[in-house]
Write an enzyme that holds these catalytic residues in place. Structure first.
Site, PDB file in Angstrom:
ATOM      1  CD  GLU A 214      42.317  40.034  34.042  1.00 55.32           C
ATOM      2  OE1 GLU A 214      42.422  40.037  35.296  1.00 55.32           O
ATOM      3  OE2 GLU A 214      43.289  39.846  33.279  1.00 55.32           O
ATOM      4  NE  ARG A 218      42.561  41.834  37.435  1.00 54.11           N
ATOM      5  CZ  ARG A 218      43.666  42.544  37.235  1.00 54.11           C
ATOM      6  NH1 ARG A 218      43.953  43.546  38.027  1.00 54.11           N
ATOM      7  NH2 ARG A 218      44.481  42.276  36.228  1.00 54.11           N
ATOM      8  CG  ASP A 346      48.598  31.838  32.712  1.00 51.60           C
ATOM      9  OD1 ASP A 346      47.436  31.749  32.296  1.00 51.60           O
ATOM     10  OD2 ASP A 346      49.132  32.923  33.027  1.00 51.60           O
ATOM     11  CD  GLU A 479      52.616  36.042  37.328  1.00 45.85           C
ATOM     12  OE1 GLU A 479      51.391  36.286  37.254  1.00 45.85           O
ATOM     13  OE2 GLU A 479      53.490  36.934  37.234  1.00 45.85           O
TER      14      GLU A 479
END
Length: 599
Positions: A214, A218, A346, A479
């Site tokens: 993360e 980010r 993913d 998404e």
């Protein structure tokens, strides 16, 4: 004789500089006045626009409308001041004919004949898209201003409580995530305010166990994207600082990183609920950012750490290209676990394709493309269709059995497939693009089949039932609109823009409140939660804005998006080995004169 002829010629030339000459000839005076005005205007406009278009990917539709208006004004001036002068009338008619063709085609040609400024892209003039884009921009301002008012400098806003929470250790996640969105939308004052906070207040010296994944996507990604767009080195310095704090996570026997690290003390470990294993997506989704950081700093250590992960996974890569979501960081071996294109799997597959693109599709990154193509065959093997509506979906797999469940997170896959289709031969490319379009239809209907028209977190598929919501919350995920943006750009099919507009309107109706945007605890009842996720500003609104912008805005030819929608500039390479040219330097595009605050 020759001397007299020369003198006569000389005096004839000087008479054109005598004001009395023009006072006796009003048509020539008018023509001279027009030439002066046109030359002055062309010089001024060229100077400003050349500066603005140093980054050709950031062309704005308003500029194209301005060019069209300039053509009309020029033609009108011709008509008024020349009073039928044949040569100029002929030129005026040609301009009018060209403008008529532009209106019919809905595009701006490669060069503006009245101004003479090269145009590098066909740019759409579409009032519907202009209006939609401005609505998205206004939504971004509403979200941003709410964050500024109630949660400034904190990670995320709780809109209903009207306060901020530090979900990521106090790294200013929403602020950093929003930097490039503000820049792309031309929100100059908001960007500058955020930039100053980064320079003066952003500190990573925190006794906090941060998610490596993360924090990378980010914070590192957000800072690098802001640097690539603005050229402001404060962003690069901060990106290097946080990346240096993350690097000890890769100090494992196999080189597969731990997924959590204390930012102040450098102690790395894995989450207890994974039984000590590393997560596939968390370990395989730092390559874009760390390669970019090495390119921009000239220090190879970041790239080496991240790319070693792919080399290790290559050793255990299965024939179907489908890796389980848990990997042992010491042995480098996969643990028995779920295979999915949803949560925890993913973005590993996404980065295989995007590092190949980032590397200019050269020989040095060929193995990324090969691994990705293998995995896409595995993806195809997991696809099934519903009855009666023939929705295509991607199953999850555990051992030899399939689970007919698909996360909304897996809706990134249509965009990924569309982006990668061009790397195949014609027949295979068509098959891959068709699959992308079918999956996008399913993802759009995740939204359309609920009372709120917002998608749940995941869906289950049963015979004769098409799809049913499983986990029914919606946390403002991006998404599906991400995939719609890719598909619209790559196919030109405006249906994808209409679908995106439907989704945006559902967010406006169900998620917008006076103090920001919230998710839904239940997409059936519409019950609201109390969090504005940072990725709503970083991804959802950015992808919607780009969906209604010309493809030249953050062009796929020049930029590659990380999994948090932060565009990273593709650095040119030389030679067959694809090595980057020394250190990447951003091509700075200043804010355009037609950008800035929403008027």
């Amino acid at each position: 004789m020759a001397r007299r002829s020369s003198s006569s010629s000389s005096s004839g030339a000087w008479r054109y500089l005598n004001p009395a000459y023009y006072l006796k000839r009003p048509k020539r005076l008018a023509l001279l006045f027009f030439v002066f005005v046109a030359a002055t205007f062309a010089f001024w406009d060229r100077q400003s626009l050349v500066s603005e278009y140093e980054c050709p990917s950031c062309v704005r539709v308003n500029e194209d409308i301005l060019f069209s208006q300039e053509i009309l004004v020029t033609a009108y001036v011709f008509d008024v001041i020349t009073d039928g002068k044949s040569e100029i009338s002929q030129l005026k008619n040609e301009i009018n004919q060209l403008h008529g063709q532009l209106r019919k085609a809905g595009i701006q040609l490669e060069e503006n004949p009245a101004i003479g400024i090269p145009r590098k892209d066909l740019v759409e003039i579409d009032p519907i898209n202009n209006e939609r884009r401005e609505k998205v921009k206004e939504a971004m301002l509403h979200a941003w201003n709410s964050y500024v008012k109630y949660a400034w400098g904190m990670d995320e806003l709780q809109p209903q409580s009207k306060n901020g929470v530090n979900s990521f250790g106090g790294l200013g996640a929403t602020l950093v995530d929003s930097l490039d969105t503000l820049y792309i939308m031309g929100l100059r004052d908001e960007f500058q305010k955020a930039r100053d906070w980064v320079a003066e207040s952003l500190s990573f010296d925190k006794d906090y166990d941060a998610s490596v994944f993360e924090t990378t996507i980010r914070v590192v990604g957000g800072l690098l994207s802001a640097y690539d767009m603005s050229g402001d080195k404060v962003f690069l310095e901060k990106a290097k600082d946080i990346a240096d704090r993350l690097l000890p996570a890769w100090d494992t026997t196999s080189g597969i990183p731990y997924n959590s690290i204390n930012l102040a003390h450098g102690r790395a470990h894995n989450f207890g609920w994974t039984n000590g294993d590393s997560i596939l997506a968390d370990s395989g989704t730092e390559q874009l950012e760390f390669i970019a950081l090495s390119q921009r700093t000239g220090d190879p250590k970041y790239q080496l750490k991240a790319e070693n992960v792919i080399r290790q996974l290559q050793k255990i890569y299965p024939s179907d290209g489908l890796l389980p979501i848990y990997i042992n960081p010491q042995s480098g071996q996969a643990s028995y676990s779920t295979i999915t294109f949803g949560a925890m799997g993913d973005s590993f597959y996404e980065y295989l394709l995007k590092v190949w693109i980032q590397g200019n599709k050269t020989e040095s990154v060929k193995h990324y493309r090969q691994m990705w193509e293998t995995s896409m065959e595995g993806l195809i093997s997991l696809t099934r269709q519903t009855t009666p509506s023939n929705y295509t979906y991607i199953c999850e797999k555990s051992g030899g059995s399939l689970s007919h469940k698909m996360d909304e997170l897996a809706c990134f896959a249509p965009g990924m497939l569309a982006l990668g289709a061009s790397g195949y031969g014609p027949e295979k490319a068509k098959q891959i693009m068709n699959l992308a379009e079918e999956l996008a239809r399913t993802c759009y209907n995740f939204y359309q089949t609920t009372p709120t028209k917002l998608a749940g977190e995941n869906y289950y598929f049963h015979a004769e039932q098409d799809m049913n919501v499983g986990t029914s919350w919606n946390i403002l995920r991006p998404e599906t609109v991400e995939s719609l943006m890719y598909l619209w750009r790559l196919t030109g099919n405006k249906t994808y823009q209409d679908w995106g507009w439907d989704i945006f309107q559902a967010f406006e109706k169900n998620s917008r409140i006076a103090s920001g945007y919230v998710g839904l605890r239940d997409v059936n009842s519409g019950e609201k939660d109390d969090k504005m996720q940072s990725f709503f500003l970083a991804e959802t609104l950015k992808y919607l804005y780009l969906l209604f912008s010309p493809p030249s805005v953050v062009s796929f030819d020049e930029w590659v998006f990380n999994t948090e929608a932060h565009p990273l500039r593709i650095v040119p390479t030389h030679g067959s080995n694809g090595q980057s040219i020394e250190t990447a330097t951003p091509v700075v595009r200043p804010f355009g004169r037609k950008q800035g605050k929403q008027g």
